[in-house]
Each structure stands twice: as C-alpha cells, then as structure tokens.
Design a protein around this motif. Structure first.
Motif, PDB file in Angstrom:
ATOM      1  N   GLU A 155     -91.709  67.071  51.120  1.00 59.54           N
ATOM      2  CA  GLU A 155     -90.174  66.521  50.695  1.00 59.54           C
ATOM      3  C   GLU A 155     -90.402  66.571  49.245  1.00 59.54           C
ATOM      4  O   GLU A 155     -89.391  67.128  48.509  1.00 59.54           O
ATOM      5  CB  GLU A 155     -90.208  65.140  50.834  1.00 59.54           C
ATOM      6  CG  GLU A 155     -89.657  64.413  52.331  1.00 59.54           C
ATOM      7  CD  GLU A 155     -88.616  64.785  52.732  1.00 59.54           C
ATOM      8  OE1 GLU A 155     -88.322  64.203  51.778  1.00 59.54           O
ATOM      9  OE2 GLU A 155     -88.205  65.382  53.995  1.00 59.54           O
ATOM     10  N   SER A 156     -91.454  66.775  48.631  1.00 64.16           N
ATOM     11  CA  SER A 156     -91.000  66.756  47.031  1.00 64.16           C
ATOM     12  C   SER A 156     -90.906  67.981  46.219  1.00 64.16           C
ATOM     13  O   SER A 156     -90.374  68.316  45.559  1.00 64.16           O
ATOM     14  CB  SER A 156     -92.453  66.312  46.228  1.00 64.16           C
ATOM     15  OG  SER A 156     -93.712  67.012  46.544  1.00 64.16           O
ATOM     16  N   ASN A 158     -89.182  70.202  48.290  1.00 62.01           N
ATOM     17  CA  ASN A 158     -87.580  70.212  48.508  1.00 62.01           C
ATOM     18  C   ASN A 158     -86.837  69.601  47.497  1.00 62.01           C
ATOM     19  O   ASN A 158     -85.529  70.196  46.777  1.00 62.01           O
ATOM     20  CB  ASN A 158     -87.099  69.580  49.900  1.00 62.01           C
ATOM     21  CG  ASN A 158     -87.322  70.317  51.173  1.00 62.01           C
ATOM     22  OD1 ASN A 158     -88.182  71.591  50.929  1.00 62.01           O
ATOM     23  ND2 ASN A 158     -87.611  69.739  52.635  1.00 62.01           N
ATOM     24  N   LYS A 159     -87.591  68.728  46.645  1.00 61.92           N
ATOM     25  CA  LYS A 159     -86.329  68.335  45.696  1.00 61.92           C
ATOM     26  C   LYS A 159     -86.741  69.045  44.399  1.00 61.92           C
ATOM     27  O   LYS A 159     -85.412  68.558  43.722  1.00 61.92           O
ATOM     28  CB  LYS A 159     -87.141  66.649  45.842  1.00 61.92           C
ATOM     29  CG  LYS A 159     -86.219  65.217  46.619  1.00 61.92           C
ATOM     30  CD  LYS A 159     -86.716  64.324  46.353  1.00 61.92           C
ATOM     31  CE  LYS A 159     -86.524  63.493  46.728  1.00 61.92           C
ATOM     32  NZ  LYS A 159     -87.458  61.864  46.530  1.00 61.92           N
ATOM     33  N   ALA A 160     -87.954  69.268  44.638  1.00 60.35           N
ATOM     34  CA  ALA A 160     -87.854  70.356  43.048  1.00 60.35           C
ATOM     35  C   ALA A 160     -87.086  71.729  43.213  1.00 60.35           C
ATOM     36  O   ALA A 160     -86.299  71.866  42.462  1.00 60.35           O
ATOM     37  CB  ALA A 160     -89.259  71.268  42.993  1.00 60.35           C
ATOM     38  N   GLN A 162     -83.714  71.804  45.403  1.00 58.13           N
ATOM     39  CA  GLN A 162     -82.723  71.092  45.200  1.00 58.13           C
ATOM     40  C   GLN A 162     -82.255  71.233  43.384  1.00 58.13           C
ATOM     41  O   GLN A 162     -81.599  71.351  43.023  1.00 58.13           O
ATOM     42  CB  GLN A 162     -82.653  70.257  45.453  1.00 58.13           C
ATOM     43  CG  GLN A 162     -82.475  70.753  46.524  1.00 58.13           C
ATOM     44  CD  GLN A 162     -82.402  69.320  47.775  1.00 58.13           C
ATOM     45  OE1 GLN A 162     -81.815  68.308  47.409  1.00 58.13           O
ATOM     46  NE2 GLN A 162     -82.498  69.812  48.976  1.00 58.13           N
ATOM     47  N   SER A 163     -83.456  71.032  42.438  1.00 56.99           N
ATOM     48  CA  SER A 163     -83.653  70.866  41.169  1.00 56.99           C
ATOM     49  C   SER A 163     -83.295  72.082  40.528  1.00 56.99           C
ATOM     50  O   SER A 163     -82.692  73.083  40.199  1.00 56.99           O
ATOM     51  CB  SER A 163     -84.345  69.939  40.307  1.00 56.99           C
ATOM     52  OG  SER A 163     -84.274  68.569  41.027  1.00 56.99           O
TER      53      SER A 163
END
Length: 163
Positions: A155-156, A158-160, A162-163
């Motif tokens: 999850e972390s 994927n968030k990185a 996307q940013s």
C-alpha cells in the motif's frame, strides 16, 4: 301526539325483526331468526369473492346464496342443515372455519408448520451468531502478521508511485 308516539315506539320495536344485508331486507317473524340469518351470512364465505362473507359480498352469487339461506330458514331448517346444504353444493370452501379432516389438514396445520419452521430458522441464526471465533495458533498468528506487513508495504509503495 299520542298516536305519533305509539307509532314511533312500534317502529323502533319492529326494527330488530329485519335483517339488512347489503341493502337488502329480509323480514323475519322474530329477532332471534334475524340474528340467526345475520350470523349465517357472516359465517359463510362467498364462493366467488373468496375473502368475503355472504353479508359483505355484493357478488350476484352471494345475493343468490343469501336468498337461499333466507328461504331455507323460512322453511324451518336448522343452521346445520343450511350449512350442510351449501357445503354439499359448494364444498367446504363455503365455510370460514372448515372441519378438521384429512383433506383440510393443510389448512389447519399449515400455519403451525410455518411457525415452527420460522422458529427453527431464528434459533439456528441466533446460535450461529453466538459461536466464538476459534483462537489462532502461534504459527497462524505469525503468518497473519507477515501478511499484514506485506499488505502495508504494498500500500505504501502504491501511494508513493501515484504521487
């Protein structure tokens, strides 16, 4: 004035001797027969309407049956004889309370069976809700923790991304 008062009293005393069903008047000699007629008209079902008694139904067959009940009463037949006559012609369906026989067993037992099945279903659902969750073994707890950590890392990531 005296004659008028006597006429009013006489009219009021004669009212109970008329059985009025669906706007039709059926004259009787005494109030007891009128009450019998009303009781029979309320206890017998209209064959066409299915969910109305003879007193409430405006169907032509109900009017015919009311007339037949009136005629049979005038002939001196008892309530049982009148009901038997209608049952012979229309079957037990004409009664709101059919007799307890093998062919009416479902009518009498169906609601009880449905109630018991519903009760068993509710008891089964309640028991399933009360079952405690089994404790995990140490190996299962370690595996669960490892899966949770992997999920959090992904999850972390994927968030990185996307940013």
């Amino acid at each position: 004035m005296r004659n008028y008062l006597a006429l009013v009293v006489l009219a009021l005393l004669s009212l109970p001797t008329l059985a009025v069903v669906d706007g039709e008047k059926y004259p009787f000699d005494d109030p007891e027969k009128a009450q019998r007629f009303e009781s029979l008209a309320e206890d017998l079902r209209c064959p066409k309407c299915q969910n109305q008694n003879l007193a409430d139904s405006s169907a032509p067959v109900a009017a015919d049956l009311r007339e037949k009940v009136y005629t049979l009463m005038q002939d001196g037949q008892t309530d049982d004889q009148i009901v038997d006559y209608l049952v012979a012609r229309y079957g037990d369906f004409v009664r709101y309370n059919p007799p307890f026989r093998w062919n009416t067993l479902f009518l009498w037992g169906g609601p009880v069976v449905a109630f018991l099945l519903g009760l068993l279903l509710i008891i089964g659902i309640r028991r399933a809700q009360k079952k405690p969750v089994a404790d995990l073994s140490d190996d299962e707890k370690a595996r669960l923790e490892a899966l949770k950590n992997e999920y959090l890392k992904s999850e972390s990531t994927n968030k990185a991304d996307q940013s």
